[in-house]
Scaffold this motif. Structure first.
Motif, PDB file in Angstrom:
ATOM      1  N   GLY A 180       1.003  -1.176  -0.133  1.00 30.18           N
ATOM      2  CA  GLY A 180      -0.048  -0.057  -0.008  1.00 30.18           C
ATOM      3  C   GLY A 180       0.859   1.232   0.150  1.00 30.18           C
ATOM      4  N   ARG A 181       0.207   2.407   0.333  1.00 27.48           N
ATOM      5  CA  ARG A 181       0.810   3.757   0.233  1.00 27.48           C
ATOM      6  C   ARG A 181       0.689   4.146   1.761  1.00 27.48           C
ATOM      7  NH1 ARG A 181       0.794   8.547  -3.803  1.00 27.48           N
ATOM      8  NH2 ARG A 181       2.280   7.258  -4.769  1.00 27.48           N
ATOM      9  N   ILE A 182       1.620   4.786   2.324  1.00 30.86           N
ATOM     10  CA  ILE A 182       1.828   5.420   3.760  1.00 30.86           C
ATOM     11  C   ILE A 182       1.880   6.578   3.502  1.00 30.86           C
ATOM     12  CG2 ILE A 182       2.677   5.614   5.861  1.00 30.86           C
ATOM     13  CD1 ILE A 182       3.784   2.524   5.470  1.00 30.86           C
ATOM     14  N   GLU A 183       0.901   7.584   3.896  1.00 31.32           N
ATOM     15  CA  GLU A 183       0.930   8.955   3.800  1.00 31.32           C
ATOM     16  C   GLU A 183       0.520   9.671   5.122  1.00 31.32           C
ATOM     17  OE1 GLU A 183      -0.744  10.928   0.161  1.00 31.32           O
ATOM     18  OE2 GLU A 183      -1.835   9.063   0.014  1.00 31.32           O
ATOM     19  N   THR A 184       1.578  10.409   5.707  1.00 33.57           N
ATOM     20  CA  THR A 184       1.431  10.808   7.002  1.00 33.57           C
ATOM     21  C   THR A 184       2.172  12.045   7.264  1.00 33.57           C
ATOM     22  OG1 THR A 184       3.753   9.849   7.960  1.00 33.57           O
ATOM     23  CG2 THR A 184       1.563   8.595   8.047  1.00 33.57           C
ATOM     24  N   ARG A 185       2.207  12.785   8.494  1.00 33.26           N
ATOM     25  CA  ARG A 185       2.827  13.786   8.879  1.00 33.26           C
ATOM     26  C   ARG A 185       4.081  13.395   9.472  1.00 33.26           C
ATOM     27  NH1 ARG A 185       1.679  18.083   5.493  1.00 33.26           N
ATOM     28  NH2 ARG A 185       2.856  19.414   6.873  1.00 33.26           N
ATOM     29  N   LEU A 186       5.356  13.631   9.302  1.00 36.21           N
ATOM     30  CA  LEU A 186       6.470  13.166  10.278  1.00 36.21           C
ATOM     31  C   LEU A 186       7.038  14.440  10.872  1.00 36.21           C
ATOM     32  CD1 LEU A 186       8.306  10.234   8.465  1.00 36.21           C
ATOM     33  CD2 LEU A 186       6.736  10.287  10.310  1.00 36.21           C
ATOM     34  N   GLY A 187       7.691  14.304  12.229  1.00 33.03           N
ATOM     35  CA  GLY A 187       8.248  15.416  13.029  1.00 33.03           C
ATOM     36  C   GLY A 187       8.955  14.759  14.096  1.00 33.03           C
ATOM     37  N   ARG A 188       9.468  15.636  14.903  1.00 29.48           N
ATOM     38  CA  ARG A 188      10.107  15.130  16.050  1.00 29.48           C
ATOM     39  C   ARG A 188       9.230  14.781  17.083  1.00 29.48           C
ATOM     40  NH1 ARG A 188      15.386  14.207  15.660  1.00 29.48           N
ATOM     41  NH2 ARG A 188      16.288  15.865  14.050  1.00 29.48           N
ATOM     42  N   SER A 189       9.222  13.386  17.647  1.00 34.39           N
ATOM     43  CA  SER A 189       8.451  12.993  18.726  1.00 34.39           C
ATOM     44  C   SER A 189       8.506  13.908  20.083  1.00 34.39           C
ATOM     45  CB  SER A 189       9.241  11.550  19.165  1.00 34.39           C
ATOM     46  OG  SER A 189       8.492  11.306  20.396  1.00 34.39           O
ATOM     47  N   THR A 190       7.245  14.058  20.516  1.00 34.17           N
ATOM     48  CA  THR A 190       6.946  15.017  21.404  1.00 34.17           C
ATOM     49  C   THR A 190       7.392  14.428  22.801  1.00 34.17           C
ATOM     50  OG1 THR A 190       4.531  14.103  21.788  1.00 34.17           O
ATOM     51  CG2 THR A 190       5.055  16.006  20.381  1.00 34.17           C
ATOM     52  N   SER A 191       7.771  13.077  22.908  1.00 39.28           N
ATOM     53  CA  SER A 191       8.090  12.315  24.146  1.00 39.28           C
ATOM     54  C   SER A 191       9.600  12.183  24.085  1.00 39.28           C
ATOM     55  CB  SER A 191       7.564  11.019  24.196  1.00 39.28           C
ATOM     56  OG  SER A 191       7.623  10.118  23.249  1.00 39.28           O
ATOM     57  N   ASP A 192      10.203  11.806  22.813  1.00 41.76           N
ATOM     58  CA  ASP A 192      11.950  11.881  22.689  1.00 41.76           C
ATOM     59  C   ASP A 192      12.339  12.566  21.564  1.00 41.76           C
ATOM     60  OD1 ASP A 192      14.203  10.922  22.451  1.00 41.76           O
ATOM     61  OD2 ASP A 192      13.858   8.642  22.675  1.00 41.76           O
ATOM     62  N   ARG A 193      12.924  13.767  21.803  1.00 42.51           N
ATOM     63  CA  ARG A 193      13.247  14.723  20.620  1.00 42.51           C
ATOM     64  C   ARG A 193      14.554  13.916  19.930  1.00 42.51           C
ATOM     65  NH1 ARG A 193      10.009  17.932  19.274  1.00 42.51           N
ATOM     66  NH2 ARG A 193      11.374  19.455  18.424  1.00 42.51           N
ATOM     67  N   GLY A 202       1.047  19.390  12.094  1.00 42.25           N
ATOM     68  CA  GLY A 202       2.717  19.642  12.252  1.00 42.25           C
ATOM     69  C   GLY A 202       3.590  18.709  11.473  1.00 42.25           C
ATOM     70  N   GLY A 203       4.692  18.862  11.572  1.00 43.03           N
ATOM     71  CA  GLY A 203       5.613  18.048  10.921  1.00 43.03           C
ATOM     72  C   GLY A 203       5.917  18.372   9.231  1.00 43.03           C
ATOM     73  N   ARG A 204       6.031  17.414   8.353  1.00 36.59           N
ATOM     74  CA  ARG A 204       6.094  17.406   6.910  1.00 36.59           C
ATOM     75  C   ARG A 204       5.614  16.410   6.439  1.00 36.59           C
ATOM     76  NH1 ARG A 204      12.147  18.784   5.308  1.00 36.59           N
ATOM     77  NH2 ARG A 204      11.126  19.733   3.421  1.00 36.59           N
ATOM     78  N   GLU A 205       4.941  16.396   5.465  1.00 34.49           N
ATOM     79  CA  GLU A 205       4.521  15.234   4.606  1.00 34.49           C
ATOM     80  C   GLU A 205       5.357  14.362   4.104  1.00 34.49           C
ATOM     81  OE1 GLU A 205       1.587  14.802   0.720  1.00 34.49           O
ATOM     82  OE2 GLU A 205       3.680  16.123   0.306  1.00 34.49           O
ATOM     83  N   ALA A 206       5.030  12.919   4.357  1.00 41.43           N
ATOM     84  CA  ALA A 206       5.910  11.919   4.039  1.00 41.43           C
ATOM     85  C   ALA A 206       5.235  10.753   3.390  1.00 41.43           C
ATOM     86  CB  ALA A 206       6.464  11.294   5.533  1.00 41.43           C
ATOM     87  N   VAL A 207       5.408  10.347   2.185  1.00 42.28           N
ATOM     88  CA  VAL A 207       4.794   9.441   1.289  1.00 42.28           C
ATOM     89  C   VAL A 207       5.824   8.372   1.153  1.00 42.28           C
ATOM     90  CG1 VAL A 207       3.443   8.981  -0.757  1.00 42.28           C
ATOM     91  CG2 VAL A 207       3.428  11.219   0.689  1.00 42.28           C
ATOM     92  N   THR A 208       5.262   7.015   1.465  1.00 41.05           N
ATOM     93  CA  THR A 208       6.065   5.854   1.194  1.00 41.05           C
ATOM     94  C   THR A 208       5.216   4.611   0.471  1.00 41.05           C
ATOM     95  OG1 THR A 208       7.320   6.193   2.931  1.00 41.05           O
ATOM     96  CG2 THR A 208       7.527   3.971   1.843  1.00 41.05           C
ATOM     97  N   ASP A 209       5.458   4.342  -0.686  1.00 43.27           N
ATOM     98  CA  ASP A 209       4.724   3.090  -1.295  1.00 43.27           C
ATOM     99  C   ASP A 209       5.642   2.037  -0.937  1.00 43.27           C
ATOM    100  OD1 ASP A 209       2.865   4.580  -2.567  1.00 43.27           O
ATOM    101  OD2 ASP A 209       4.062   4.527  -4.469  1.00 43.27           O
ATOM    102  N   TYR A 210       4.816   0.783  -0.466  1.00 40.06           N
ATOM    103  CA  TYR A 210       5.572  -0.388  -0.132  1.00 40.06           C
ATOM    104  C   TYR A 210       4.849  -1.644  -0.651  1.00 40.06           C
ATOM    105  CZ  TYR A 210       1.998  -1.313   3.504  1.00 40.06           C
ATOM    106  OH  TYR A 210       0.718  -1.462   3.931  1.00 40.06           O
ATOM    107  N   ALA A 211       5.553  -2.783  -0.661  1.00 40.79           N
ATOM    108  CA  ALA A 211       5.272  -3.866  -1.169  1.00 40.79           C
ATOM    109  C   ALA A 211       6.020  -5.074  -0.394  1.00 40.79           C
ATOM    110  CB  ALA A 211       5.191  -4.273  -2.618  1.00 40.79           C
TER     111      ALA A 211
END
Length: 315
Positions: A180-193, A202-211
């Motif tokens: 499938g395709r993973i589309e999320t926002r990625l950024g620094r973890s709020t619990s562990d920088r 927040g964060g930035r768009e991140a898109v990965t296709d995988y099989a």
């Protein structure tokens, strides 16, 4: 080695030492304490926030790292080279550029020697020629710019996502769903920088296709899987975070996949000699920014990943 004697009435240790040793900032002392470089009466000190007790403190200050990376005659697997760019197969364990604790032994050090200074300066003194990066323990195909024109052109290709990047990963379990395709926002973890995380905002768009290419163990509940990932963006730790988000963290990943590993998989990783995450940049394709030629480079996974796959196949 720096020394300071405190009488036990100085308040917080990091503040007291910063006052007694004015050549070191409080932040620097905090880092040295965390790294085990500070002792009190020869006993290690671990917390800068603790009260300063009386005693003789010794601070082992490491020698300064060079301001500019130095050329080093390191082995370098060159897949392609011309007047404008160089494509290499980076080994696992080699940092791309110098950073704190890694002043030498990096890809930049090797490129400075191999290219005899003919690297683009757009990336700055510490990162000459670097237009993209791989994590230290991720192996595979990388391109670096030798001319400023190539650097600008390659940077534009990466910014426009007009470049082919295909990775091979070995994961704990298999991702759900299997492709499938993973589309999320990625950024620094709020619990562990120090970690990246999938964010709701927040964060930035991140898109990965995988099989999922194959699974190891029972079909209904695989022990592990071999997964192909194609990047459409290039965020820090993108594949590592995305596959963990799909329930299949990379084998050997000390940051995103260390918990819940079965003894069987732990033994397999150790037997294969894998020392970091099982991730390999297998294919890199792009149009040469100067000549217009379509280029495509491929490298097989490193020996440790191949050995791990063979062990998993036999389970």
């Amino acid at each position: 080695m720096l020394e300071a004697r405190l009488d036990g009435t100085d308040g917080r240790l990091d503040r007291a030492l910063a006052s007694a040793l004015p050549t070191l900032s409080r932040a620097r002392l905090q880092a040295l304490i965390a790294g085990g470089a500070v002792t009190c009466d020869d006993a290690p000190v671990r917390q800068g926030s603790a009260a300063a007790r009386a005693g003789l403190y010794r601070v082992a200050v490491p020698p300064p790292e060079p301001a500019e990376p130095e050329p080093e005659a390191l082995p370098l697997a060159v897949l392609h080279e011309d007047a404008h760019l160089i494509v290499v197969d980076k080994p696992a364990g080699m940092p791309v550029h110098p950073s704190h604790g890694h002043a030498r032994g990096t890809l930049v050090n090797a490129l400075l020697h191999h290219c005899a200074g003919r690297l683009s300066g757009i990336g700055g003194v510490a990162r000459p020629g670097i237009v993209h990066r791989l994590d230290k323990d991720t192996s595979g195909v990388m391109v670096a710019a030798k001319s400023d024109a190539a650097h600008a052109g390659l940077s534009a290709l990466f910014a426009q996502h007009d470049i082919t990047r295909s990775y091979i990963a070995l994961t704990r379990g298999a991702p759900d769903p299997r492709a499938g395709r993973i589309e999320t926002r990625l950024g620094r973890s709020t619990s562990d920088r120090k970690k990246m995380a999938v964010l709701r905002s927040g964060g930035r768009e991140a898109v990965t296709d995988y099989a999922t290419l194959r699974t190891f163990g029972p079909d209904a509940r695989p022990l592990a899987a071999e997964v192909r990932c194609i990047l459409h963006t290039g965020r820090t730790h993108q594949i590592r975070v995305h596959l963990a988000h799909r329930g299949a963290p990379l084998l050997g990943d000390p940051v995103y996949g260390s918990g819940g590993v079965s003894p069987t998989l732990r033994e397999a990783v150790a037997a294969a000699g894998l020392s970091g995450q099982a991730l390999h940049a297998a294919i890199l394709g792009f149009v040469h920014p100067i000549t217009g030629e379509a280029l495509r480079f491929e490298s097989p996974p490193p020996r440790a990943m191949q050995a791990l796959a063979a062990i998993l196949t036999a389970l």
